[in-house]
Structure formats: C-alpha cells, structure tokens
Design a protein around this motif. Structure first.
Motif, PDB file in Angstrom:
ATOM      1  N   THR A  68     -24.216   0.864 -36.236  1.00  0.00           N
ATOM      2  CA  THR A  68     -23.032   1.691 -35.963  1.00  0.00           C
ATOM      3  C   THR A  68     -22.134   1.759 -37.189  1.00  0.00           C
ATOM      4  O   THR A  68     -21.710   2.834 -37.615  1.00  0.00           O
ATOM      5  N   VAL A 128     -23.617   3.815 -40.065  1.00  0.00           N
ATOM      6  CA  VAL A 128     -23.541   5.270 -39.919  1.00  0.00           C
ATOM      7  C   VAL A 128     -22.117   5.776 -40.029  1.00  0.00           C
ATOM      8  O   VAL A 128     -21.858   6.788 -40.683  1.00  0.00           O
ATOM      9  N   TYR A 165     -29.059   9.368 -31.482  1.00  0.00           N
ATOM     10  CA  TYR A 165     -28.007   8.369 -31.326  1.00  0.00           C
ATOM     11  C   TYR A 165     -27.691   7.778 -32.696  1.00  0.00           C
ATOM     12  O   TYR A 165     -28.596   7.419 -33.451  1.00  0.00           O
ATOM     13  N   HIS A 166     -26.416   7.705 -33.007  1.00  0.00           N
ATOM     14  CA  HIS A 166     -26.027   7.179 -34.317  1.00  0.00           C
ATOM     15  C   HIS A 166     -25.010   6.054 -34.186  1.00  0.00           C
ATOM     16  O   HIS A 166     -24.141   5.888 -35.038  1.00  0.00           O
ATOM     17  N   GLY A 167     -25.105   5.291 -33.111  1.00  0.00           N
ATOM     18  CA  GLY A 167     -24.130   4.236 -32.892  1.00  0.00           C
ATOM     19  C   GLY A 167     -22.983   4.766 -32.055  1.00  0.00           C
ATOM     20  O   GLY A 167     -22.954   5.940 -31.686  1.00  0.00           O
ATOM     21  N   ASN A 193     -34.220   7.734 -30.003  1.00  0.00           N
ATOM     22  CA  ASN A 193     -33.259   7.417 -28.956  1.00  0.00           C
ATOM     23  C   ASN A 193     -33.233   8.447 -27.830  1.00  0.00           C
ATOM     24  O   ASN A 193     -32.328   8.438 -26.998  1.00  0.00           O
ATOM     25  N   ASP A 206     -30.371   8.798 -40.804  1.00  0.00           N
ATOM     26  CA  ASP A 206     -30.093   7.586 -40.035  1.00  0.00           C
ATOM     27  C   ASP A 206     -31.427   6.891 -39.781  1.00  0.00           C
ATOM     28  O   ASP A 206     -32.140   7.206 -38.833  1.00  0.00           O
ATOM     29  N   VAL A 226     -31.732   3.707 -39.165  1.00  0.00           N
ATOM     30  CA  VAL A 226     -31.446   2.398 -38.558  1.00  0.00           C
ATOM     31  C   VAL A 226     -32.672   1.904 -37.780  1.00  0.00           C
ATOM     32  O   VAL A 226     -33.004   0.718 -37.823  1.00  0.00           O
TER      33      VAL A 226
END
Ligand SMILES: *Cc1c(COP(=O)(O)O)cnc(C)c1O
Length: 429
Positions: A118, A121, A144-146, A210, A238, A240
């Motif tokens: 989170t 990002v 989803y990016h956090g 996600n 992203d 992650v």
C-alpha cells in the motif's frame, strides 16, 4: 477434520478485533464458515490450531515464495536479531537489498524501501504526480493497489468478495482525480486521454491478480506505455504481487515492458514487512532528500526485514524455480480442466506462471466484468471441499492461488486428488 480450537479463538477474537481478523480478506465472508487460526507453517505446509495440515496455496497472499521458514532465511534473521531491531539510521543491508532489486528491474536506478505494498503504491503515485506536475491517475477496474483513498475504487478482490462497490469513508475529493479504465481495453484509456490533459500516470497490475488472475492480451502493456508517453504521462507497474514471482524481474521481464515507476511488496520481504518503489534516476531524484516530494517512515528499511528480504531474494535467485513453477502450475491447471470436464462443470482457468485460479463461468476472463460472471457459490463449495482434503486456498473467487518452490510430488498428488473431489461436489450443486 475438526475446527474446534479455531472456532473458539474466532469467538474470542471477535471481542477486541474487528471480525477477529486484521485484514478483511482473511475473513471467510464469501465462502461461509469461520476463518482458520494458524499455529505454524513449514515448507509447503501450513498447520492450524486444531492440528490440521494443509498444502498452502495462500502463502501469506504471495510473499512465502520459498515456502515457510526456509533454513537460509531463518538463519539470517535469527542472527540479525542479535544486533538490534531498529535504529532510525542507515545500515549496509539496505544498500545490499537495493542493489539486488535494482539489478532485477532494469528500469530502476534507485529504490526507496517502505513497509507495505500500500505504502509503495501511494508513494509511487505521489512520485508520478511530482515528476509530471499533473494530478490525474488512470487505474483499471478490478486492479487492487492497496487501501489508500485515491485508488480504493473498482478495486477488485477484497471489495468484490464483500460485494462492496467502493469503501465508505473515502471522500469524493480523494477520488476526483482517479479515472477508471477497463483491463485489456486500450480504447477506454484513450478516451480518458482525449478528455483530460492533466493525467500524470497510468497504474496497472501488469498481470491482474486481485480479480482472480487476468492476463494482459497481445501487446496491451506495450501499447499502454506508448499511449501514456505520447500524452506526457508515466506508466506505473504495480508489481507488488508479480515482482520476483512471475520471474525474478517480475512480469515486466516476462512481458518485455519496462515501466517508468515500479512498485514492489510481498515477495521482496519474504514474509517480513517490506515494500519498495523505484524508477530511473531522473524520476527518483524528485524524492526527498534529493527533491521536493516528501515520503518518510520510522521503520522503513527495517534491519530485520532487510535481512529477510536479502536472504529470500538471494535464495530465490539461486533456486531459479520459474521453470518448475510453470510445470507445476500447468499440472494443476490441467487437473482443474480435466476434473471439470469429467464432472461437467463450467470452468475457465487463468494462469501466469505461479499464479492461477479457476473461474466457475462459461466465459473467457480478460477483465473484471468477465471475472464477475463467476459463480461464487460454486467456488465456496469447491473451497470447503479443498479444505477438507487438506488444501489451503484463499477464501475468495477473486484471489490468485500461489505456488512455492517448497512444493513436492506428494503435495501435488494430494492437490490433484482434492481437486477431483471438490469438482465432484461442485457438480452436484
Ligand atoms: C497486495 C497488493 C497491494 C497491497 O499490498 P499490502 O502489503 O497489502 O499493503 C498492492 N498492489 C497489489 C497488486 C497487491 O497485490
């Protein structure tokens, strides 16, 4: 198999914890029943407080790529604990981990460590704005990016699982600079660029993970980068979830696209809280103390977490398990398809290396809308039958299953056997 102790802890947990969990994805909201409480884990297995052992495909939602408690990692971290837990000053291991990360991602000259995906990002987004001097960000539906305010719209798994369109508590002003496009749909991005001239960047999960696994079609990422650059915006990857997982150099290495700003998390800390964002010098020089973009953290670059990251990544690089991941992933994919055929269940399986999942739908799944055609009741039945057969999956249709390099032949036999049983149960719904 019984879950008595888990049940007891769940009830206890409800008193002082929200829903007895510290992240909503851990609640069994969409599959029913109560969350399992974990006692310990080793290698490919995770063991709950009732002593039930499962082959683990959650892997802490990705980080445990070597399996749990890898010897090298445990040894390095145990040793580091003797020197102190946090200093508020620099250590050599931050430089070492930075070097590993920057050499894995050619688009990164410099990196800044933070404590979560989170944070990585939200800082990456701030950097895109600082560098371009523009405000708006394009994100894709289902990515989803956090949980930062500005990106908590159309945000995939956690929200989709709870059937939430967005989050309460996010003021309109916080999302007024967020534009939503459709995954694999370049025209939807173009439309935003035609309408707005103050777009700082386009952020994307280079492989969607996600909304369930969604793979970029054709040259989507390359086209996206070109389109962004033509309009004076940056491409933010992203990674992650995909960083060090799809390949050591992330999905960017597999897809042959270099993002302007890359965000990392999950595998980079090997189970310890590490996130990172990085870019070329020209971009990173905007970050304080070199530049005017402020971003800080009391525990950032934490000495224990750095050691966990270094041990994980150096071991991972040496193991080079990506071919193995592909073979095992393909085997699981095939058994999902074969069992679905045998029991006449409609299934689409999406897989990218060591990330995969089935969607209970007749549709191809190339975006969030198509992912949502999946029959989540079927997934719930599938999930519980897998649990009963000793397989731990994420408790949501919209999460990816992950592989670890610790998985062995016996685990695979157990998994395939469970898949056939679970598909049979689903066919009777
Ligand atoms: C998990 C994830 C995040 C958030 O990371 P946290 O460590 O949970 O804050 C951001 N982006 C992607 C793509 C993720 O998968």
């Amino acid at each position: 198999m019984n879950f008595k102790k888990s049940q007891k802890l769940y009830n206890k947990g409800l008193v002082n914890l929200v829903g007895a969990v510290n992240s909503p994805v851990r609640a069994f909201a969409s599959v029913g029943g109560n969350p399992l409480f974990i006692d310990k884990a080793k290698g490919s297995k995770i063991i709950d407080v009732d002593g039930n052992s499962y082959v683990d495909y959650v892997l802490s939602y990705g980080p445990m790529i070597l399996g749990h408690r890898h010897k090298k990692v445990q040894k390095a971290v145990t040793k580091a604990l003797k020197n102190g837990y946090s200093f508020g000053a620099s250590t050599e291991n931050e430089i070492k981990l930075a070097k590993i990360v920057c050499s894995a991602f050619p688009g990164m000259d410099k990196v800044r460590f933070v404590n979560s995906g989170t944070e990585a990002v939200l800082s990456g987004i701030r950097l895109a704005r600082a560098y371009t001097g523009k405000d708006k960000i394009i994100k894709f539906s289902g990515c989803y990016h956090g949980h930062q305010d500005s990106l908590l719209v159309a945000a995939g798994s956690g929200l989709a699982t709870l059937s939430l369109p967005g989050s309460k508590g996010v003021p309109e002003g916080a999302v007024k600079n967020t534009l939503i496009a459709n995954y694999n749909d370049l025209e939807s991005v173009k439309a935003h660029f035609e309408k707005h001239d103050d777009i700082a960047g386009v952020i994307i999960e280079p492989v969607g993970g996600n909304m369930g696994v969604v793979i970029p079609q054709n040259e989507f990422l390359k086209d996206l980068k070109e389109l962004a650059h033509k309009n004076g915006a940056v491409l933010i990857a992203d990674e992650v979830m995909t960083g060090f997982r799809s390949m050591f150099g992330g999905a960017q290495e597999v897809l042959g696209v270099e993002a302007d700003i890359t965000c990392l998390g999950k595998v980079i800390g090997g189970g310890f809280p590490v996130g990172a964002y990085g870019a070329r010098n020209e971009i990173m020089e905007n970050v304080a103390p070199l530049g005017g973009m402020y971003q800080a953290g009391t525990l950032s670059g934490n000495p224990i977490a750095m050691v966990g990251g270094i041990a994980t990544l150096t071991t991972l690089k040496k193991q080079n398990p990506y071919k193995k991941f592909d073979a095992i992933g393909a085997e699981i994919e095939q058994s999902l398809l074969d069992s679905a055929k045998k029991y006449e269940v409609d299934v689409t399986v999406n897989r990218f290396g060591s990330m995969l999942n089935p969607f209970f739908t007749t549709k191809k799944v190339t975006n969030f809308e198509e992912a949502q055609t999946s029959d989540t009741k079927k997934f719930a039945a599938f999930f519980w039958e897998m649990i009963k057969n000793g397989i731990f999956l994420p408790p949501s249709q919209f999460e990816a299953w992950f592989l670890s390099s610790a998985i062995n032949k016996k685990d695979m036999e157990k998994t395939k056997y469970a898949i056939y049983n679970a598909m049979k149960v689903v066919s009777k719904l």
